[in-house]
Design an enzyme around this catalytic site. Structure first.
Site, PDB file in Angstrom:
ATOM      1  CG  ASP A 442       3.304  -6.755   5.300  1.00 43.12           C
ATOM      2  OD1 ASP A 442       2.115  -6.944   5.038  1.00 43.12           O
ATOM      3  OD2 ASP A 442       3.738  -5.718   5.826  1.00 43.12           O
ATOM      4  CG  ASP A 507      -0.571  -1.161   8.802  1.00 48.32           C
ATOM      5  OD1 ASP A 507      -0.001  -2.022   9.505  1.00 48.32           O
ATOM      6  OD2 ASP A 507      -0.368  -1.036   7.586  1.00 48.32           O
TER       7      ASP A 507
HETATM    8  C1  GLA Z   1       2.393  -3.022   6.074  1.00 47.53           C
HETATM    9  C2  GLA Z   1       2.317  -3.545   7.497  1.00 47.53           C
HETATM   10  C3  GLA Z   1       3.037  -2.614   8.430  1.00 47.53           C
HETATM   11  C4  GLA Z   1       4.465  -2.453   7.987  1.00 47.53           C
HETATM   12  C5  GLA Z   1       4.505  -1.973   6.552  1.00 47.53           C
HETATM   13  C6  GLA Z   1       5.918  -1.943   6.034  1.00 47.53           C
HETATM   14  O1  GLA Z   1       1.629  -1.886   5.911  1.00 47.53           O
HETATM   15  O2  GLA Z   1       0.982  -3.727   7.882  1.00 47.53           O
HETATM   16  O3  GLA Z   1       2.993  -3.109   9.750  1.00 47.53           O
HETATM   17  O4  GLA Z   1       5.140  -3.666   8.127  1.00 47.53           O
HETATM   18  O5  GLA Z   1       3.746  -2.793   5.701  1.00 47.53           O
HETATM   19  O6  GLA Z   1       5.986  -1.561   4.727  1.00 47.53           O
END
Ligand code: GLA
Length: 707
Positions: A442, A507
């Site tokens: 990420d 997300d």
């Molecule tokens: C980001 C990602 C999510 C998740 C969060 C965790 O927003 O896109 O899928 O992994 O971080 O903090």
């Protein structure tokens, strides 16, 4: 002297034509329809001068520079303390094969050399541009970009913008009177999706007409521009952007611009989309992905609420649904009870996982699944052991405090060797000590500021260093798959597509929101790389409620996964979810690594088809209720040449339509392919927020009349 000549570089679908003029300039002649070898008029015979123009007009060079009569966008801008800024690049050598073209251009008096290499990648052509300082003194580089020609009949620019939870919003704009640009300055790709664009010719649509498309293989700051260049049409520019003083080349040092992947289709947007998909597939480090395992991601199930018992229960409930890969998302490492703490400290939290992660990973393996782990290596929370030990490791450490935070985190300066070495060691020990076959990587904030240890801009170095760390890890652990994520879909591009096996698309897993987001994604990237999950209802991102069948059908064409708490589902929903997991396993070979078409029906209907030659899956979606009493037939151009098609409705998320005659599951309908292309497939009624899935198979014993 290199001989004046025209060179055609072709894929099966289209050609570039470049010309070396009598003056040894390398100029564009064509990007479009495939040209077979044969005589072409020389560039000079097509020149007409306008009043008060230079005595000799300068055509668009493959590497245009300014200063000697080209007034369109330059592809190179560099200088030595302000001098030698106007280069005249002449071809000094070329190397040509049946499919590739390489040229070296040089301006000896300015001490600048540029190497251009064009080669096929799948159904696209890839353009690599490298600048070399052949002078003695340092060369400051402000710009190195590809510039491509578009003919005057180009009409519409299709591009994408976005934000967290609202990625890849499509925009169609007319060709500009003055200029069009999209610039990204936040240090990474951004939520508008890959740095690329489509340009549509007059009258073109999904399946007809000229479409030109190009994307940069780059994950950092970039600029896309389209400018009119008089009667010749348009110049399209794609390049990384560099901060002040960021790129200075010592004598003999080189700068490689990010490669450009370019495509043309005479068959509408879908031809260009298919071209991109093939190019991305053929540029991957391990060419073909294995069948995509059904994914489970812990994030929206538990967020930071972790402990060993809870996680093992989640693992077991995921396995019971038929899941094949379990990914332990954020919240597993030292102190990580909220997003304020712990980033950088990559070992299991001793309070919530007192026996480490091994018991969870082992349970995942015992249940026949792969184990995956979330990390965010470029980041650090100020409240972490790593930051306490190495506050100087962050970007901007030399600036006056306080540094701007985002989600309570700072960015490590990846260009520092010791930072990369530390991260490689931390990640390698996780990968060695646990049975991890998947890393979700990420990157949850923009870069600000970007100054490195020497106080100079470091945004480009940051991207390159991150690529280097990925490449080193991939070489050391070739069996481990990796996902690129950046606050949802903030890092989706061809630079990472060469390294990653999957992208996290957004997300926002609300199925209605996902339809346009995924269509944006699919313009550039193939469906097997598109992370698509069935989320909870109400959706955590939007609060909207949708049926489980609808949510599952929207996730189905991508790399299918689940991101909800199974123990909060009723028995009926659990049964439906298991059904969709089974369906995905049956359908994934047709959905992935095959051709894909996007299209629109009337009255807001959208569709996509996946398949090859004789077997297709067709997903039709509606978000708003129809204004008409019944659906218009849906035209399917891709089956026009197939004599007989058998069509079966595999599934409908729409309870109303399940009772209609045409919607009887598995009932066969027979059509000539030409009928489906010209008149269309009759559809059951679709309510707002619903989807239907058909299977279309070419029949050997089909009938030629409609029933
Ligand atoms: C980001 C990602 C999510 C998740 C969060 C965790 O927003 O896109 O899928 O992994 O971080 O903090």
């Amino acid at each position: 002297m290199v001989e004046a000549a025209r060179h055609i570089i072709s894929t099966d679908e289209f050609s570039f034509v470049v010309e070396i003029t009598a003056d040894n300039d390398l100029v564009w002649r064509h990007w479009g329809t495939k040209i077979d070898s044969g005589p072409l008029p020389p560039q000079s015979s097509t020149q007409t001068r306008t009043t008060f123009s230079l005595d000799t007009e300068v055509p668009m060079a493959v590497v245009p520079t300014s200063g000697f009569g080209w007034f369109g966008p330059p592809g190179v801008r560099c200088h030595r303390d302000g001098r030698q800024a106007g280069q005249r690049l002449k071809v000094i050598s070329v190397a040509i094969t049946a499919t590739t073209f390489d040229a070296v251009l040089c301006d000896e008096s300015c001490g600048v050399e540029v190497i251009v290499a064009i080669a096929p990648q799948g159904a696209c052509l890839r353009i690599a541009t490298t600048l070399r300082n052949i002078g003695d003194a340092p060369l400051s580089v402000e710009k190195l970009a590809a510039v491509l020609p578009l003919p005057p009949h180009a009409k519409t620019i299709v591009s994408f913008s976005g934000r967290h939870n609202g990625e890849m919003v499509e925009h169609c704009e007319p060709m500009p009177a003055q200029g069009w640009y999209r610039e990204q300055r936040a240090g990474l790709t951004g939520h508008g999706g890959p740095p690329g664009l489509f340009v549509l010719g007059e009258g073109s649509d999904w399946d007809r007409g000229d479409v030109w498309a190009a994307q940069l293989a780059w994950s950092g700051n970039h600029r896309l521009a389209v400018e009119p260049v008089g009667a010749d049409g348009w110049a399209v520019l794609l390049g990384a952007t560099y901060g002040p003083g960021e790129i200075t080349l010592a004598s003999d040092e080189t700068l490689s611009a990010p490669d450009v992947i370019a495509c043309y289709s005479g068959n509408g947007r879908n031809g260009a989309i298919q071209g991109f998909h093939e190019a991305i597939r053929s540029g991957r480090r391990s060419r073909e992905l294995k069948p995509r395992p059904v994914h489970f991601n812990s994030w929206e199930s538990v967020y930071f609420d972790h402990d060993e018992g809870r996680m093992i229960a989640l693992v077991e409930s995921a396995a019971a649904l038929g899941v094949e890969r379990f990914v332990l998302d954020d919240g597993w490492f030292r102190g990580r009870t909220t997003d304020r703490v712990g980033l950088g400290d990559w070992s299991a939290d001793p309070v919530r996982y007192p026996r480490g992660l091994a018991p969870v990973a082992q349970r995942v393996k015992e249940l026949g699944m792969e184990f995956g782990l979330w990390v965010e290596p470029e980041m650090v929370n100020p409240d972490s052991d790593l930051y306490r030990q190495h506050p100087d490791w962050v970007l901007g450490a030399t600036e006056v405090a306080p540094l701007p935070l985002a989600r309570h985190q700072l960015v490590l300066d990846m260009a520092r060797e010791e930072v990369r070495a530390h991260l490689f060691a931390a990640l390698s020990s996780l990968l060695r000590e646990l049975p991890i076959s998947y890393l979700k990587w990420d990157h949850n904030r923009a870069l600000a500021p970007v100054s490195g240890a020497d106080g100079c801009g470091s945004a480009t170095a940051q991207v390159r260093a991150t690529y280097a760390l990925w490449d080193r890890l991939r070489a050391a652990f070739p069996q481990v798959e990796m996902e690129a994520c950046a606050a949802g879909g903030g890092r989706i591009d061809a630079g990472f597509a060469a390294r990653a096996d999957r992208f996290w698309t957004s997300d926002n897993i609300d199925a209605v929101s996902r339809i346009p987001i995924q269509r944006g994604f699919l313009h550039f990237m193939p469906p097997e790389m598109m992370g698509a999950h069935v989320g909870a209802s109400p959706s955590h991102a939007t609060g909207r409620t949708q049926s489980l069948d609808f949510r599952a059908m929207i996730a189905l064409p991508g790399h299918f996964g689940i991101e909800l708490a199974p123990d909060r589902l009723g028995a009926d929903e659990r049964e439906r979810l298991t059904h969709w997991v089974t369906h995905f396993k049956l359908l994934r070979d047709t959905l992935h690594n095959t051709a894909m078409w996007l299209g629109e029906g009337s009255d807001g209907l959208r569709w996509q088809a996946h398949g090859e030659a004789r077997h297709f899956l067709l997903l039709v979606t509606r978000t708003e209720p129809s204004r008409n009493g019944r659906e218009s037939p849906l035209k399917l151009p891709m089956v026009a040449d197939i004599p007989h098609m058998v069509v079966r409705l595999l599934a409908s998320s729409d309870r109303a339509s399940r009772s209609t005659r045409t919607a009887n599951a598995n009932e066969e309908q027979h059509f000539p392919g030409r009928w489906l292309a010209a008149h269309g497939l009759p559809l059951p009624h679709l309510s707002g927020e619903s989807a239907v899935l058909f299977e279309l198979v070419a029949s050997t014993q089909g009938r030629d009349t409609l029933i």
